[in-house]
Design an enzyme around this catalytic site. Structure first.
Site, PDB file in Angstrom:
ATOM      1  N   ASP A  17     -17.629  14.608   1.332  1.00 15.10           N
ATOM      2  CA  ASP A  17     -16.931  14.708   0.038  1.00 15.10           C
ATOM      3  C   ASP A  17     -17.319  13.612  -0.945  1.00 15.10           C
ATOM      4  OD1 ASP A  17     -15.719  12.527   1.228  1.00 15.10           O
ATOM      5  OD2 ASP A  17     -13.778  13.481   1.486  1.00 15.10           O
TER       6      ASP A  17
ATOM      7  N   TYR B 221     -22.481   8.154   7.093  1.00  9.83           N
ATOM      8  CA  TYR B 221     -23.013   8.449   5.767  1.00  9.83           C
ATOM      9  C   TYR B 221     -24.515   8.499   5.965  1.00  9.83           C
ATOM     10  CZ  TYR B 221     -18.709   7.306   3.163  1.00  9.83           C
ATOM     11  OH  TYR B 221     -17.440   7.285   2.648  1.00  9.83           O
TER      12      TYR B 221
ATOM     13  N   HIS C 222     -10.770  12.357   0.610  1.00  5.96           N
ATOM     14  CA  HIS C 222     -11.190  10.957   0.713  1.00  5.96           C
ATOM     15  C   HIS C 222     -10.090  10.011   0.197  1.00  5.96           C
ATOM     16  CE1 HIS C 222     -15.202   8.981   1.535  1.00  5.96           C
ATOM     17  NE2 HIS C 222     -14.522   7.940   1.126  1.00  5.96           N
TER      18      HIS C 222
HETATM   19  C1  FNR Z   1     -11.865   5.242   3.007  1.00  6.35           C
HETATM   20  N1  FNR Z   1     -12.326   6.488   3.414  1.00  6.35           N
HETATM   21  C2  FNR Z   1     -13.566   6.583   4.016  1.00  6.35           C
HETATM   22  N2  FNR Z   1     -13.996   7.776   4.501  1.00  6.35           N
HETATM   23  C3  FNR Z   1     -15.189   7.871   5.135  1.00  6.35           C
HETATM   24  O1  FNR Z   1     -15.553   8.946   5.577  1.00  6.35           O
HETATM   25  N3  FNR Z   1     -15.979   6.757   5.289  1.00  6.35           N
HETATM   26  C4  FNR Z   1     -15.613   5.538   4.823  1.00  6.35           C
HETATM   27  O2  FNR Z   1     -16.328   4.558   4.986  1.00  6.35           O
HETATM   28  C5  FNR Z   1     -14.380   5.434   4.138  1.00  6.35           C
HETATM   29  N4  FNR Z   1     -13.977   4.243   3.634  1.00  6.35           N
HETATM   30  C6  FNR Z   1     -12.723   4.115   3.114  1.00  6.35           C
HETATM   31  C7  FNR Z   1     -12.272   2.861   2.710  1.00  6.35           C
HETATM   32  C8  FNR Z   1     -10.982   2.711   2.246  1.00  6.35           C
HETATM   33  C9  FNR Z   1     -10.509   1.344   1.837  1.00  6.35           C
HETATM   34  C10 FNR Z   1     -10.113   3.830   2.171  1.00  6.35           C
HETATM   35  C11 FNR Z   1      -8.699   3.690   1.686  1.00  6.35           C
HETATM   36  C12 FNR Z   1     -10.561   5.066   2.541  1.00  6.35           C
HETATM   37  C13 FNR Z   1     -11.450   7.684   3.356  1.00  6.35           C
HETATM   38  C14 FNR Z   1     -10.593   7.784   4.616  1.00  6.35           C
HETATM   39  O3  FNR Z   1     -11.347   8.165   5.726  1.00  6.35           O
HETATM   40  C15 FNR Z   1      -9.474   8.829   4.464  1.00  6.35           C
HETATM   41  O4  FNR Z   1     -10.016  10.060   4.093  1.00  6.35           O
HETATM   42  C16 FNR Z   1      -8.380   8.438   3.475  1.00  6.35           C
HETATM   43  O5  FNR Z   1      -8.134   7.054   3.506  1.00  6.35           O
HETATM   44  C17 FNR Z   1      -7.091   9.181   3.785  1.00  6.35           C
HETATM   45  O6  FNR Z   1      -6.125   8.911   2.852  1.00  6.35           O
HETATM   46  P1  FNR Z   1      -4.959   7.804   3.051  1.00  6.35           P
HETATM   47  O7  FNR Z   1      -4.445   7.926   4.458  1.00  6.35           O
HETATM   48  O8  FNR Z   1      -5.586   6.477   2.774  1.00  6.35           O
HETATM   49  O9  FNR Z   1      -3.974   8.212   2.013  1.00  6.35           O
END
Ligand code: FNR
Length: 377
Positions: A164, A134, A266
């Site tokens: 996103d 990020y 996300h």
């Molecule tokens: C995320 N996701 C996420 N994505 C990212 O780019 N940086 C991050 O720090 C995070 N942090 C994060 C925390 C938590 C608790 C969740 C559930 C998700 C999104 C993650 O990379 C991914 O896109 C989704 O979790 C995919 O969906 P599913 O497998 O959880 O349904």
């Protein structure tokens, strides 16, 4: 319950729930607004039918593939998700250990609860990681992290730039858990100073987003990033064929920079009612299939079954990520819970390949699925 009695990802999630704190559960489970994208991410896979062929010798099926030029044991990978230590002290290093015997790749969150050095400390030789970024308002902080990750290049093989969520989605469940005690799970990696911490209420999500830049563009951010890292760049959070096309065009014009895109909303946590990856994948197939020739297309969101993974591969995905599943595995039993989660998914993928009449994931194609029910949506 003993891990080997848990047979699917829903059972893993149910086993994790009573073992993690309420705050952890709220943060992991939550998604934006009405959780429409989160629920559709999974529902869309149920509307895709498989088209199995018979009279095929399928005594053996292999999930081995190549991602960004690296051999991996499976196209299944761990998506970046913040704060694994909220679920279990094994944290992100536990995820690494849990997936190690499957040869799976892991993308580490910018907001991981352990340092990159700790996470790869006990990784197997050849175990592949990505670093998710990020971009911070103070670009020097991002540059310092990239330099640190660049020194761990035996393991960190790419940088994943998340696009996103320039601002956090409205995650009401997370906000209600009223996160005040960030010290307990302070991200070791993003090095935010006390003055930058958002005071008082707001969920874990809002707290972590403090300091994150919202002013990224194709023309300013990518040239900067390519200058400060020589690792390949993966763009995460592409949600339309228009942006997929722009990414592929950028990759063609600037070789050695963008190598893959991740179709993702996300996990439904950013913009509610944004499309699931499968919709974007189908859009790309229809409007600009040449994208698949210029860059790898990965997907994540809503994966609950091995058949979900296989369906995404049939439609052109090269890799398929799981976010929450790995975290629930960790909550259910530390690194062993992650191992069990991947054992279940890998077992389901293996069964699916054999019943489809396929020996290798590279044989999968659109002829193995019927997407009519999704295209009518
Ligand atoms: C995320 N996701 C996420 N994505 C990212 O780019 N940086 C991050 O720090 C995070 N942090 C994060 C925390 C938590 C608790 C969740 C559930 C998700 C999104 C993650 O990379 C991914 O896109 C989704 O979790 C995919 O969906 P599913 O497998 O959880 O349904």
């Amino acid at each position: 319950p003993p891990l080997n009695t848990l047979l699917n990802l829903d059972e893993i999630e149910a086993a994790a729930k009573p073992q993690v704190s309420k705050k952890c559960w709220a943060y992991y489970y939550s998604a934006a607004d009405d959780l429409m994208s989160k629920s559709y991410n999974n529902a869309v896979y149920r509307k895709i039918l498989l088209r199995p062929r018979v009279f095929v010798d399928c005594t053996q099926a292999s999930t081995e593939t190549t991602l960004l030029g690296h051999k991996v044991g499976t196209p299944l990978y761990v998506s970046p998700a913040a704060m694994a230590r909220l679920a279990h002290p094994d944290g992100e290093a536990g995820i690494a250990k849990g997936i190690s015997r499957f040869g799976a790749m892991q993308c580490v969150s910018n907001n991981a609860s352990m340092t990159p050095e700790q996470i790869v400390a006990d990784a197997l030789p050849g175990q592949i990681f990505g670093w998710q970024l990020y971009v911070q308002n103070d670009r020097r902080k991002s540059e310092a992290m990239l330099a640190r990750v660049g020194k761990l290049r035996d393991h960190f093989k790419y940088v994943c730039l998340t696009l996103d969520a320039p601002v956090p989605g409205k995650r009401e469940l997370d906000e209600k858990s009223n996160f005040e005690n960030v010290e307990v799970v302070e991200s070791a990696s993003n090095e935010k100073s006390d003055t930058e911490k958002r005071p008082g209420a707001g969920g874990v999500g809002q707290q972590l987003f403090w300091g994150t830049a919202a002013d990224l563009t194709w023309h300013t951010t990518l040239p900067w990033l390519a200058k400060v890292t020589d690792l390949p760049i993966v763009l995460k959070g592409i949600q339309t064929h228009e942006d997929a096309y722009l990414a592929a065009q950028y990759a063609r014009k600037h070789p050695g920079t963008v190598k893959a895109i991740i179709l993702s909303n996300h996990g439904g946590r950013a913009l509610d009612t944004a499309p699931p990856a499968i919709h974007t994948l189908l859009e790309i197939r229809k409007h600009c299939p040449e994208v698949f020739d210029s860059i790898e297309v990965w997907v994540d969101g809503g994966i609950k079954r091995g058949t979900d993974v296989v369906k995404a591969l049939c439609l052109g995905a090269k890799a398929v990520g799981v976010g929450r599943a790995a975290l629930w595995g960790l909550g259910a039993g530390g690194w062993k819970g992650v191992d069990r989660t991947f054992e279940i998914l890998q077992g389901e993928i293996d069964t699916c390949l054999k019943l489809l009449g396929v020996k290798n994931v590279s044989e999968l194609g659109p002829r193995h699925v019927n997407t009519r029910m999704v295209e009518r949506d």
